[in-house]
Design a protein around this motif. Structure first.
Motif, PDB file in Angstrom:
ATOM      1  N   ASP A 239     -46.689  -6.180 -18.751  1.00  0.00           N
ATOM      2  CA  ASP A 239     -46.055  -5.334 -19.778  1.00  0.00           C
ATOM      3  C   ASP A 239     -46.510  -5.741 -21.174  1.00  0.00           C
ATOM      4  OD1 ASP A 239     -44.595  -3.941 -17.859  1.00  0.00           O
ATOM      5  OD2 ASP A 239     -42.971  -5.405 -17.888  1.00  0.00           O
ATOM      6  N   LEU A 240     -46.653  -7.035 -21.405  1.00  0.00           N
ATOM      7  CA  LEU A 240     -47.090  -7.507 -22.716  1.00  0.00           C
ATOM      8  C   LEU A 240     -48.541  -7.133 -22.995  1.00  0.00           C
ATOM      9  CD1 LEU A 240     -45.426 -11.046 -22.747  1.00  0.00           C
ATOM     10  CD2 LEU A 240     -44.803  -9.101 -24.190  1.00  0.00           C
ATOM     11  N   VAL A 241     -49.380  -7.159 -21.951  1.00  0.00           N
ATOM     12  CA  VAL A 241     -50.785  -6.785 -22.116  1.00  0.00           C
ATOM     13  C   VAL A 241     -50.919  -5.326 -22.553  1.00  0.00           C
ATOM     14  CG1 VAL A 241     -52.937  -6.386 -20.835  1.00  0.00           C
ATOM     15  CG2 VAL A 241     -51.692  -8.532 -20.543  1.00  0.00           C
ATOM     16  N   ASP A 242     -50.001  -4.479 -22.102  1.00  0.00           N
ATOM     17  CA  ASP A 242     -50.038  -3.061 -22.468  1.00  0.00           C
ATOM     18  C   ASP A 242     -49.178  -2.737 -23.686  1.00  0.00           C
ATOM     19  OD1 ASP A 242     -51.744  -2.361 -20.378  1.00  0.00           O
ATOM     20  OD2 ASP A 242     -50.084  -2.170 -18.947  1.00  0.00           O
ATOM     21  N   HIS A 243     -48.547  -3.748 -24.279  1.00  0.00           N
ATOM     22  CA  HIS A 243     -47.637  -3.511 -25.398  1.00  0.00           C
ATOM     23  C   HIS A 243     -48.416  -3.172 -26.674  1.00  0.00           C
ATOM     24  CE1 HIS A 243     -44.300  -4.128 -28.205  1.00  0.00           C
ATOM     25  NE2 HIS A 243     -43.487  -4.142 -27.153  1.00  0.00           N
ATOM     26  N   ASP A 244     -47.828  -2.336 -27.508  1.00  0.00           N
ATOM     27  CA  ASP A 244     -48.479  -1.919 -28.759  1.00  0.00           C
ATOM     28  C   ASP A 244     -48.763  -3.118 -29.668  1.00  0.00           C
ATOM     29  OD1 ASP A 244     -48.410   0.682 -27.949  1.00  0.00           O
ATOM     30  OD2 ASP A 244     -46.584   1.208 -29.061  1.00  0.00           O
ATOM     31  N   LEU A 245     -47.854  -4.094 -29.692  1.00  0.00           N
ATOM     32  CA  LEU A 245     -48.058  -5.268 -30.545  1.00  0.00           C
ATOM     33  C   LEU A 245     -49.292  -6.050 -30.116  1.00  0.00           C
ATOM     34  CD1 LEU A 245     -44.390  -6.582 -30.937  1.00  0.00           C
ATOM     35  CD2 LEU A 245     -45.800  -5.502 -32.698  1.00  0.00           C
ATOM     36  N   TYR A 246     -49.509  -6.143 -28.810  1.00  0.00           N
ATOM     37  CA  TYR A 246     -50.680  -6.857 -28.295  1.00  0.00           C
ATOM     38  C   TYR A 246     -51.956  -6.053 -28.537  1.00  0.00           C
ATOM     39  CZ  TYR A 246     -53.965  -8.976 -25.002  1.00  0.00           C
ATOM     40  OH  TYR A 246     -55.075  -9.562 -24.442  1.00  0.00           O
ATOM     41  N   LEU A 247     -51.913  -4.784 -28.230  1.00  0.00           N
ATOM     42  CA  LEU A 247     -53.089  -3.937 -28.418  1.00  0.00           C
ATOM     43  C   LEU A 247     -53.488  -3.839 -29.886  1.00  0.00           C
ATOM     44  CD1 LEU A 247     -52.186  -1.062 -25.916  1.00  0.00           C
ATOM     45  CD2 LEU A 247     -53.738  -2.990 -25.548  1.00  0.00           C
ATOM     46  N   GLY A 248     -52.498  -3.946 -30.776  1.00  0.00           N
ATOM     47  CA  GLY A 248     -52.779  -3.876 -32.205  1.00  0.00           C
ATOM     48  C   GLY A 248     -53.110  -5.211 -32.839  1.00  0.00           C
ATOM     49  N   GLY A 249     -53.185  -6.274 -32.034  1.00  0.00           N
ATOM     50  CA  GLY A 249     -53.538  -7.590 -32.561  1.00  0.00           C
ATOM     51  C   GLY A 249     -52.425  -8.272 -33.321  1.00  0.00           C
ATOM     52  N   LYS A 250     -51.180  -7.805 -33.154  1.00  0.00           N
ATOM     53  CA  LYS A 250     -50.057  -8.413 -33.872  1.00  0.00           C
ATOM     54  C   LYS A 250     -49.461  -9.592 -33.108  1.00  0.00           C
ATOM     55  CE  LYS A 250     -48.818  -4.249 -36.442  1.00  0.00           C
ATOM     56  NZ  LYS A 250     -47.753  -3.262 -36.757  1.00  0.00           N
ATOM     57  N   ILE A 251     -49.629  -9.600 -31.791  1.00  0.00           N
ATOM     58  CA  ILE A 251     -49.292 -10.778 -30.992  1.00  0.00           C
ATOM     59  C   ILE A 251     -50.491 -11.089 -30.107  1.00  0.00           C
ATOM     60  CG2 ILE A 251     -46.795 -10.346 -30.978  1.00  0.00           C
ATOM     61  CD1 ILE A 251     -47.088  -9.339 -28.080  1.00  0.00           C
ATOM     62  N   VAL A 252     -50.660 -12.350 -29.764  1.00  0.00           N
ATOM     63  CA  VAL A 252     -51.784 -12.798 -28.947  1.00  0.00           C
ATOM     64  C   VAL A 252     -51.241 -13.625 -27.799  1.00  0.00           C
ATOM     65  CG1 VAL A 252     -53.898 -14.168 -28.884  1.00  0.00           C
ATOM     66  CG2 VAL A 252     -53.351 -12.813 -30.921  1.00  0.00           C
TER      67      VAL A 252
END
Length: 506
Positions: free
Chosen positions: A141-154
């Motif tokens: 779920d985190l891999v597909d999350h907008d925050l991850y895709l947008g580089g806001k979380i790693v």
């Protein structure tokens, strides 16, 4: 080729788990060409391979294909499957509070980090304040999350986040850094996020080709990071007297070690961008001491070269190994050799990293053993080893500037933007409301004496009495972690202290 055997076996195991169906790549996933070639080859002969694996499993009386792996590897995999997922917040693109609020709005509950995470719970790591922990089942779920895709979380294991936090307080506003063995660039990006200062520059060594360099740069661009150069030269080949490294104050050495403290090898390789060939060594479960000795020799050569840079004042050494040969031995021997060769007035020495370990953790040696950070692999994260080696500059004026830069990094002195705010800070009952980084107004001496604080309040706006604060840093025992004061002269005089103050005031 035999050197690709480890990679073939891992992909074959993954194929068998998915019943020989092809894997669908994640969104924006950068695929490894070697892994893709192996996957295509396996797909072409999947029927025969499936039958052969079934015969081999029956012959070995193995309940499943996993039982064909050594016991040590299976036990690590079992530990890894229970671990939480760690993400750090990219503070170049967002803030920690905004990310926490977004997850709360999505139904997650923020809990204490000591609690076992279940369902939609998450926590802030107690050592790394920008690192969030989630239950392991939420990885996809985190891999597909907008925050991850947008580089806001790693997404990166906690064991990789300790070194960046150890470096954070060693860098001043204008200090540059070198990172050796950059991998996929996530650790370098984490340092940039923690510093979040356009005045700092970095060199990331470890890319073996132009294509690797471009892939690492793409990772930096995704995180919104600029000012990091990714040369394809070997770190050992660069000239330590080159003028372009004149502002480098810290070098991070991420050792290319045995990875014996890594609990989930496949996730580690995917996240860290490591060479797939290491899977062969990690899958055997055996300890090859000749190989470890060979690696430790290579580590020492890098450490010795790092300590040749005349302006560098700290070298941070990190491994993901449980072996003392790759850890303490490398640090101690490198420091002893360098000090013997250089014969400097202020030699290199190991110092405790600046991290918020509790008194109980220090007493029970949980994560911190003497002057070293040492985590063993557990159900919470993979293991790691971190050592910080520092020295004082020979030049008195440079030493004074370095003291102030470290003090600003730790919050003991204001930055340029916060000077006016400090002058106008509210004082209640003649005492400063809050003194950061462990200086308790009730339990410790004040940052400045009361009479001088009152005098400071009468100064014109923007005028800061740095000499008074420097005097505090020179004498305050709690500031030794950022000061690393040189020992007093042999005759017992205060010449070193006076010269530092004189250099600063001039």
């Amino acid at each position: 080729h035999m050197e690709d055997l480890g990679l073939v076996m891992v992909i074959l195991c993954d194929y068998q788990t998915r019943k020989f169906q092809r894997r669908t790549p994640f969104t924006n996933e950068i695929q490894n060409s070697a892994a893709t070639d192996v996957e295509d080859a396996i797909s072409d002969c999947k029927t025969k391979l499936n039958a052969a694996l079934a015969r081999h499993r029956i012959k070995a009386s193995a309940p499943s294909i996993e039982y064909l792996l050594p016991e040590t590897v299976r036990s690590k995999e079992a530990i890894g499957s229970k671990q939480p997922v760690y993400t750090w917040v990219n503070q170049i693109k967002t803030s920690i509070s905004d990310v926490i609020e977004q997850f709360k709005e999505e139904g997650f509950t923020l809990v204490n980090s000591e609690e076992k995470l279940v369902d939609k719970q998450f926590a802030v790591d107690p050592l790394c304040s920008d690192v969030l922990m989630f239950p392991g089942e939420y990885r996809e779920d985190l891999v597909d999350h907008d925050l991850y895709l947008g580089g806001k979380i790693v997404i990166q294991d906690k064991s990789s986040c300790i070194a960046p936090h150890s470096i954070k307080h060693l860098l001043g506003d204008d200090s540059d850094i070198i990172h050796v063995n950059v991998g996929a660039g996530l650790t370098t990006a984490h340092i940039a996020s923690l510093i979040n200062n356009s005045n700092n520059h970095a060199w990331a060594f470890g890319a073996k080709s132009t294509s690797e360099s471009k892939a690492i740069q793409a990772q930096f661009e995704k995180c919104g990071i600029k000012g990091i150069k990714v040369p394809t030269d070997s770190f050992l080949d660069i000239d330590h007297d080159d003028s372009k490294y004149k502002n480098v104050r810290v070098i991070l050495v991420t050792a290319d070690c045995s990875r014996s403290a890594v609990t989930n090898p496949v996730d580690f390789i995917v996240n860290e961008g490591e060479d797939m060939k290491i899977l062969k060594d990690m899958a055997t479960g055996d300890v090859n001491m000749s190989r470890i000795t060979e690696l430790s020799t290579a580590h020492m050569n890098i450490m010795k070269h790092a300590m040749k840079f005349s302006k560098v004042q700290a070298v941070v050494y990190m491994t993901r190994s449980i072996h003392e040969t790759e850890n303490e031995n490398v640090v101690v021997k490198s420091v002893e050799y360098t000090n013997m060769v250089q014969q400097r007035k202020f030699p290199w020495r190991v110092v405790p990293p600046v991290l918020p370990f509790s008194g109980e953790e220090i007493e029970k040696k949980i994560g911190i053993i003497g002057k070293y950070i040492k985590f063993h692999p557990t159900e919470k994260s993979s293991g790691c080893f971190v050592a910080v080696v520092t020295r004082e500059p020979e030049d008195a004026k440079e030493a004074a500037r370095d003291v102030l830069a470290r003090a600003q990094a730790r919050g003991l002195l204001p930055t340029k933007k916060s000077k006016e705010k400090l002058v106008n800070s509210e004082i209640t009952n003649g005492e400063v409301d809050h003194i950061p980084n462990g200086h308790d107004a009730e339990a410790e001496p004040k940052l400045l004496p009361k009479r001088e604080r009152e005098k400071l309040q009468r100064e014109p706006k923007g005028r800061i009495r740095h000499e008074q604060i420097l005097n505090h840093l020179v004498h305050c025992k709690k500031c030794t972690c950022i000061m690393h004061r040189p020992p007093p002269s042999l005759d017992g005089s205060q010449n070193s202290t006076n010269s530092t103050r004189k250099a600063f005031t001039s």
